[in-house]
Design an enzyme around this catalytic site. Structure first.
Site, PDB file in Angstrom:
ATOM      1  N   HIS A   1       0.795  -1.128   0.075  1.00 20.28           N
ATOM      2  CA  HIS A   1      -0.107   0.058  -0.032  1.00 20.28           C
ATOM      3  C   HIS A   1       0.940   1.335   0.147  1.00 20.28           C
ATOM      4  CE1 HIS A   1      -4.260  -1.292   0.376  1.00 20.28           C
ATOM      5  NE2 HIS A   1      -3.725  -2.469   0.914  1.00 20.28           N
TER       6      HIS A   1
ATOM      7  N   ASP B   1      -7.739  -1.704  -1.478  1.00 25.76           N
ATOM      8  CA  ASP B   1      -8.616  -2.533  -0.881  1.00 25.76           C
ATOM      9  C   ASP B   1     -10.124  -1.975  -0.997  1.00 25.76           C
ATOM     10  OD1 ASP B   1      -6.633  -3.714   0.592  1.00 25.76           O
ATOM     11  OD2 ASP B   1      -6.795  -2.545   2.312  1.00 25.76           O
TER      12      ASP B   1
ATOM     13  N   GLU C   1      -7.315 -12.522   0.949  1.00 27.56           N
ATOM     14  CA  GLU C   1      -8.009 -11.468   1.396  1.00 27.56           C
ATOM     15  C   GLU C   1      -8.819 -11.081  -0.075  1.00 27.56           C
ATOM     16  OE1 GLU C   1      -5.506  -8.243   2.623  1.00 27.56           O
ATOM     17  OE2 GLU C   1      -4.763  -9.268   4.193  1.00 27.56           O
TER      18      GLU C   1
ATOM     19  N   HIS D   1      -8.494  -7.179  -1.479  1.00 31.61           N
ATOM     20  CA  HIS D   1      -7.024  -6.688  -1.887  1.00 31.61           C
ATOM     21  C   HIS D   1      -6.830  -6.737  -3.239  1.00 31.61           C
ATOM     22  CE1 HIS D   1      -2.903  -5.183  -0.858  1.00 31.61           C
ATOM     23  NE2 HIS D   1      -2.937  -5.961  -1.808  1.00 31.61           N
TER      24      HIS D   1
HETATM   25  C1  LIG Z   1      -4.766  -5.109   6.196  1.00 34.42           C
HETATM   26  C2  LIG Z   1      -4.981  -5.693   5.059  1.00 34.42           C
HETATM   27  N1  LIG Z   1      -5.990  -4.491   4.514  1.00 34.42           N
HETATM   28  C3  LIG Z   1      -4.011  -5.405   4.127  1.00 34.42           C
HETATM   29  O1  LIG Z   1      -3.881  -4.342   3.242  1.00 34.42           O
HETATM   30  N2  LIG Z   1      -3.005  -6.344   3.667  1.00 34.42           N
HETATM   31  C4  LIG Z   1      -2.230  -6.485   2.861  1.00 34.42           C
HETATM   32  C5  LIG Z   1      -1.304  -7.744   2.903  1.00 34.42           C
HETATM   33  C6  LIG Z   1      -0.921  -5.248   3.222  1.00 34.42           C
HETATM   34  O2  LIG Z   1      -0.789  -5.126   4.378  1.00 34.42           O
HETATM   35  O3  LIG Z   1      -0.225  -4.904   2.220  1.00 34.42           O
HETATM   36 ZN   LIG Z   2      -4.723  -4.269   1.223  1.00 34.46          ZN
END
Ligand SMILES: C[C@@H](N)C(=O)N[C@H](C)C(=O)O
Ligand SMILES: [Zn+2]
EC number: 3.4.13.22
Length: 221
Positions: free
Chosen positions: A125, A132, A195, A198
């Site tokens: 991110h 997300d 997830e 994502h």
């Molecule tokens: C925490 C979750 N919303 C997320 O974005 N997970 C991915 C793996 C990340 O932290 O990059």
């Molecule tokens: Zn994410």
């Protein structure tokens, strides 16, 4: 908004020089609900940002949805402070399960990337290329089977593909996940097996999954 300056005006900007762009108002088919801001996490703001090229892909995904449906962005570019807060929260939750250090590391890495300020080895991110999101109709968010950041097996992208004897509600969940995945992958994103919410474009995860060169490293706002 900070961006790496393009010092030679005769060369077009590279993807890495693309700025972060606010998602607010970019498309009538994209709503923004900054989940971590609404949950008071440090380093979060009341908006969501992605790299310009990623925003273009997201608009393309939204335009493929059937009439009446839209994308709801829950998080895009994420600060180090917010990534750290999420990491610490998940670690604390897992501590109740009495895992060995190795098991703990495996479990955490399924759900959250290690926080870092290193822009050359960023968490997904921090690149502005990870998003997300979920689906909504004019009234409500669609049923995706789990809430956002529900770190259980049911959040796995293909949980309802593998499950047999689906109820009518479970078939709806499976179809909603299929639809989100289909419009995002057609637009150029790659999905995440752990997830359903994502997706990545241009960052290291995307490059590893597609065999293409990395477009985006980390970027600061
Ligand atoms: C925490 C979750 N919303 C997320 O974005 N997970 C991915 C793996 C990340 O932290 O990059
Ligand atoms: Zn994410």
């Amino acid at each position: 908004m900070s961006e790496v300056p393009n010092l030679d005006p005769s060369t077009p900007p590279t993807p890495q020089q693309e700025p972060l762009v606010s998602l607010t108002g970019v498309s009538p088919r994209i709503d923004v609900y900054p989940f971590y801001y609404h949950n008071h996490l440090p380093g979060s703001v009341n908006d969501s940002f992605l790299r310009k090229g990623t925003v273009e892909k997201l608009i393309n995904a939204a335009e493929q949805l059937p009439p009446g449906l839209k994308l709801v962005v829950l998080d895009g570019w994420r600060s180090y402070e917010t990534q750290l807060a999420i990491y610490e929260t998940i670690k604390k939750d897992l501590e109740t399960q009495h895992l060995t250090p190795e098991e703990m590391q495996i479990e955490i890495s399924k759900y959250v990337a290690i926080p870092t300020r290193d822009l050359m080895k960023p968490s997904p991110h921090l690149t502005g290329g990870a998003v997300d999101l979920t689906l909504a109709n004019e009234q409500v968010w669609l049923n995706m089977g789990t809430g956002f950041d529900d770190f259980t097996e049911k959040a796995q992208l293909e949980w309802y593909e593998r499950k047999t004897n689906l109820s009518h509600e479970e078939e709806t969940i499976r179809d909603n996940r299929r639809l989100l995945r289909q419009v995002m992958e057609t637009a150029g994103f790659v999905s995440n097996s752990e997830e359903w919410w994502h997706f990545d474009y241009g960052n290291r995860r995307w490059a590893n999954a597609t065999g293409r060169p990395i477009l985006y490293y980390g970027i600061e706002r």
